[in-house]
Design a protein around this motif. Structure first.
Motif, PDB file in Angstrom:
ATOM      1  N   SER A 106      34.292  53.419  21.509  1.00 22.08           N
ATOM      2  CA  SER A 106      33.027  52.751  21.788  1.00 22.08           C
ATOM      3  C   SER A 106      32.233  52.742  20.493  1.00 22.08           C
ATOM      4  O   SER A 106      32.259  53.704  19.728  1.00 22.08           O
ATOM      5  N   ARG A 108      28.413  51.818  19.369  1.00 23.21           N
ATOM      6  CA  ARG A 108      27.045  51.496  19.804  1.00 23.21           C
ATOM      7  C   ARG A 108      27.024  51.036  21.257  1.00 23.21           C
ATOM      8  O   ARG A 108      26.351  50.073  21.618  1.00 23.21           O
ATOM      9  N   GLY A 109      27.805  51.732  22.093  1.00 28.38           N
ATOM     10  CA  GLY A 109      27.837  51.453  23.520  1.00 28.38           C
ATOM     11  C   GLY A 109      28.763  50.326  23.937  1.00 28.38           C
ATOM     12  O   GLY A 109      28.960  50.100  25.125  1.00 28.38           O
TER      13      GLY A 109
END
Length: 140
Positions: A106, A108-109
């Motif tokens: 992942s 930054r999300g």
């Protein structure tokens, strides 16, 4: 055929040879850099993506991982991931391979899927774990 047409063919041929030479030399330079490894970026929308991964070369930078497409004329990285925003979630063998891993990450999300060899995976996780502690980008 006119004389100008022959010259245009010669010029186009020379341009094509020059472009091919630049691509090969760029790739060779990228692969020989210390901290570089073969890495493909796969579509992250599904666990078993239908589209083939984009093959490239990743390179460790200071606090970042740069990724270059294998066959390109660009001297700039196609993608860059900041070290403290990149997380490895899991890994799995690429179907039909005994030594290539699909690394589910992942960034930054957002989901990110990388494909690489086991030694490259071990290097990536070591690099991520060895990051110095920081507070908002300032090393403490």
């Amino acid at each position: 055929m006119g004389e100008w047409f022959r010259w245009m063919l010669v010029i186009l041929g020379l341009l094509a040879v020059t472009a091919a030479l630049v691509v090969v030399l760029r790739l060779r330079a990228l692969e020989r850099r210390v901290g570089s490894f073969s890495c493909a970026v796969a579509p992250a929308h599904a666990p078993a993506p239908s589209a083939p991964p984009r093959v490239g070369v990743a390179h460790y930078g200071v606090g970042r991982l740069d990724w270059y497409r294998r066959w390109s004329l660009s001297l700039r990285a196609d993608r860059t991931w900041i070290r403290h925003d990149l997380e490895v979630d899991s890994r799995e063998l690429v179907p039909g391979s005994e030594d290539r891993y699909r690394v589910l990450c992942s960034y930054r999300g957002e989901p990110l899927v990388l494909e690489m060899s086991f030694p490259a995976y071990a290097g990536l996780t070591s690099w991520l774990e060895s990051a110095p502690p920081s507070d908002g980008g300032v090393v403490s």
